[in-house]
Design a protein around this motif. Structure first.
Motif, PDB file in Angstrom:
ATOM      1  N   ARG A   1      -9.366  -9.259   4.260  1.00  0.00           N
ATOM      2  CA  ARG A   1      -8.835  -8.484   5.076  1.00  0.00           C
ATOM      3  C   ARG A   1      -8.993  -7.947   6.374  1.00  0.00           C
ATOM      4  O   ARG A   1     -10.463  -6.930   6.011  1.00  0.00           O
ATOM      5  CB  ARG A   1      -7.353  -7.339   4.340  1.00  0.00           C
ATOM      6  CG  ARG A   1      -8.767  -5.945   4.032  1.00  0.00           C
ATOM      7  CD  ARG A   1      -7.716  -5.423   3.895  1.00  0.00           C
ATOM      8  NE  ARG A   1      -7.851  -4.318   4.156  1.00  0.00           N
ATOM      9  CZ  ARG A   1      -7.635  -2.429   3.179  1.00  0.00           C
ATOM     10  NH1 ARG A   1      -6.633  -3.073   2.508  1.00  0.00           N
ATOM     11  NH2 ARG A   1      -7.989  -1.765   3.445  1.00  0.00           N
TER      12      ARG A   1
ATOM     13  N   ASN B   1      -3.071 -12.960  -3.663  1.00  0.00           N
ATOM     14  CA  ASN B   1      -4.255 -13.782  -5.090  1.00  0.00           C
ATOM     15  C   ASN B   1      -3.318 -15.033  -4.969  1.00  0.00           C
ATOM     16  O   ASN B   1      -3.944 -15.228  -5.570  1.00  0.00           O
ATOM     17  CB  ASN B   1      -3.826 -11.867  -5.698  1.00  0.00           C
ATOM     18  CG  ASN B   1      -4.821 -12.839  -6.574  1.00  0.00           C
ATOM     19  OD1 ASN B   1      -5.687 -12.765  -6.876  1.00  0.00           O
ATOM     20  ND2 ASN B   1      -4.503 -11.798  -7.949  1.00  0.00           N
TER      21      ASN B   1
ATOM     22  N   ARG C   1      -0.612  -8.408  -1.090  1.00  0.00           N
ATOM     23  CA  ARG C   1      -1.801  -8.069  -2.450  1.00  0.00           C
ATOM     24  C   ARG C   1      -1.530  -9.694  -3.410  1.00  0.00           C
ATOM     25  O   ARG C   1      -2.278 -10.986  -3.203  1.00  0.00           O
ATOM     26  CB  ARG C   1      -2.594  -6.896  -2.391  1.00  0.00           C
ATOM     27  CG  ARG C   1      -2.827  -5.846  -1.090  1.00  0.00           C
ATOM     28  CD  ARG C   1      -3.777  -5.290  -2.052  1.00  0.00           C
ATOM     29  NE  ARG C   1      -4.646  -5.330  -3.119  1.00  0.00           N
ATOM     30  CZ  ARG C   1      -5.654  -4.593  -3.960  1.00  0.00           C
ATOM     31  NH1 ARG C   1      -4.142  -3.538  -4.654  1.00  0.00           N
ATOM     32  NH2 ARG C   1      -5.863  -4.473  -5.095  1.00  0.00           N
ATOM     33  N   ARG C   2      -0.329  -9.404  -3.683  1.00  0.00           N
ATOM     34  CA  ARG C   2       0.047  -9.796  -4.592  1.00  0.00           C
ATOM     35  C   ARG C   2       0.083 -11.602  -4.387  1.00  0.00           C
ATOM     36  O   ARG C   2      -0.281 -12.173  -4.706  1.00  0.00           O
ATOM     37  CB  ARG C   2       1.741  -9.714  -5.373  1.00  0.00           C
ATOM     38  CG  ARG C   2       1.749 -10.968  -6.581  1.00  0.00           C
ATOM     39  CD  ARG C   2       2.751 -10.170  -7.142  1.00  0.00           C
ATOM     40  NE  ARG C   2       4.118 -10.076  -6.650  1.00  0.00           N
ATOM     41  CZ  ARG C   2       5.014 -11.068  -6.214  1.00  0.00           C
ATOM     42  NH1 ARG C   2       4.224 -11.947  -6.521  1.00  0.00           N
ATOM     43  NH2 ARG C   2       6.300 -10.995  -5.358  1.00  0.00           N
TER      44      ARG C   2
ATOM     45  N   TYR D   1       2.422  -3.093   0.772  1.00  0.00           N
ATOM     46  CA  TYR D   1       0.626  -3.586   0.955  1.00  0.00           C
ATOM     47  C   TYR D   1       0.696  -4.358  -0.495  1.00  0.00           C
ATOM     48  O   TYR D   1      -0.016  -5.335  -0.246  1.00  0.00           O
ATOM     49  CB  TYR D   1       0.154  -2.611   0.687  1.00  0.00           C
ATOM     50  CG  TYR D   1      -0.744  -2.991   0.900  1.00  0.00           C
ATOM     51  CD1 TYR D   1      -2.002  -3.449   1.622  1.00  0.00           C
ATOM     52  CD2 TYR D   1      -1.466  -2.070  -0.326  1.00  0.00           C
ATOM     53  CE1 TYR D   1      -2.942  -3.582   1.663  1.00  0.00           C
ATOM     54  CE2 TYR D   1      -3.208  -2.338  -0.595  1.00  0.00           C
ATOM     55  CZ  TYR D   1      -3.868  -2.899   0.779  1.00  0.00           C
ATOM     56  OH  TYR D   1      -5.396  -3.590  -0.051  1.00  0.00           O
ATOM     57  N   ASN D   2       1.433  -3.635  -1.654  1.00  0.00           N
ATOM     58  CA  ASN D   2       1.469  -4.646  -3.044  1.00  0.00           C
ATOM     59  C   ASN D   2       1.376  -5.983  -3.510  1.00  0.00           C
ATOM     60  O   ASN D   2       1.165  -6.615  -3.425  1.00  0.00           O
ATOM     61  CB  ASN D   2       2.123  -3.554  -4.232  1.00  0.00           C
ATOM     62  CG  ASN D   2       0.748  -2.079  -3.861  1.00  0.00           C
ATOM     63  OD1 ASN D   2      -0.233  -2.497  -3.486  1.00  0.00           O
ATOM     64  ND2 ASN D   2       1.149  -1.349  -4.598  1.00  0.00           N
TER      65      ASN D   2
END
Length: 169
Positions: A149, A136, A132-133, A128-129
């Motif tokens: 999202r 971004n 997101r990265r 998930y991280n």
């Protein structure tokens, strides 16, 4: 580190991008994108999710092998006890070993299950991280003002053992 759903991010953001026409002042239009995280976690589509699944399968296999080994030990001790009588000192030694092995089995099942769920949640959070990265970075590089999202409403309790996955997806 590879990104789990780079293709989804690249494919979806432009497809769902909403831009207002340029106004009279010549200002840059507002640009919004949408990412469907559920698709990012589909193992049949993304190599990173396949890797996570393989890692989880290994954890489960190790756990299962340990449980099976202890179950075999218990069966062996039960067989040994069949030919012994309570008057024999070895009977009590084997009975003690049997009770210890049964306790060990119970512990392995509970602890192994918790270890597996912890690993599952940790990997879900890591992926998930990563997503997101990437979103971004992609959003900044392509001038998106807002990236949302999309997700379905959470219908499960927070007590659900797979709560992290449910909240992410």
């Amino acid at each position: 580190m590879r990104t789990p759903c780079l293709a989804v991010v690249f494919a979806m953001l432009p497809a769902y991008a909403l831009a207002q026409p340029t106004d009279q002042d010549g200002k840059r239009p507002f640009k919004m994108g949408v990412v469907n995280l559920k698709q990012c976690f589909e193992k049949d589509k993304y190599e990173r999710i396949k890797e996570v699944d393989v890692e989880l399968q290994k954890v489960y296999a190790d756990f299962s092998a340990s449980v099976i080994e202890t179950q075999k030990k218990i069966e062996g001790l039960k067989l040994q006890l069949e030919g012994l009588k309570p008057e024999m000192s070895i009977y009590w030694d084997k009975l003690g070993q049997l009770k210890l092995a049964e306790t060990e089995l119970d512990f392995k099942k509970k602890f192994g299950r918790q270890q597996y769920l912890n690993k599952y949640n940790d990997l879900q959070i890591t992926v998930y991280n990563e997503i997101r990265r990437v979103v971004n970075i992609y959003g900044k590089e392509h001038g998106f003002d807002l990236i949302l999202r999309v997700e379905e409403p959470q219908l499960e309790d927070d007590d659900n053992l797979q709560g992290v996955s449910a909240r992410i997806q």
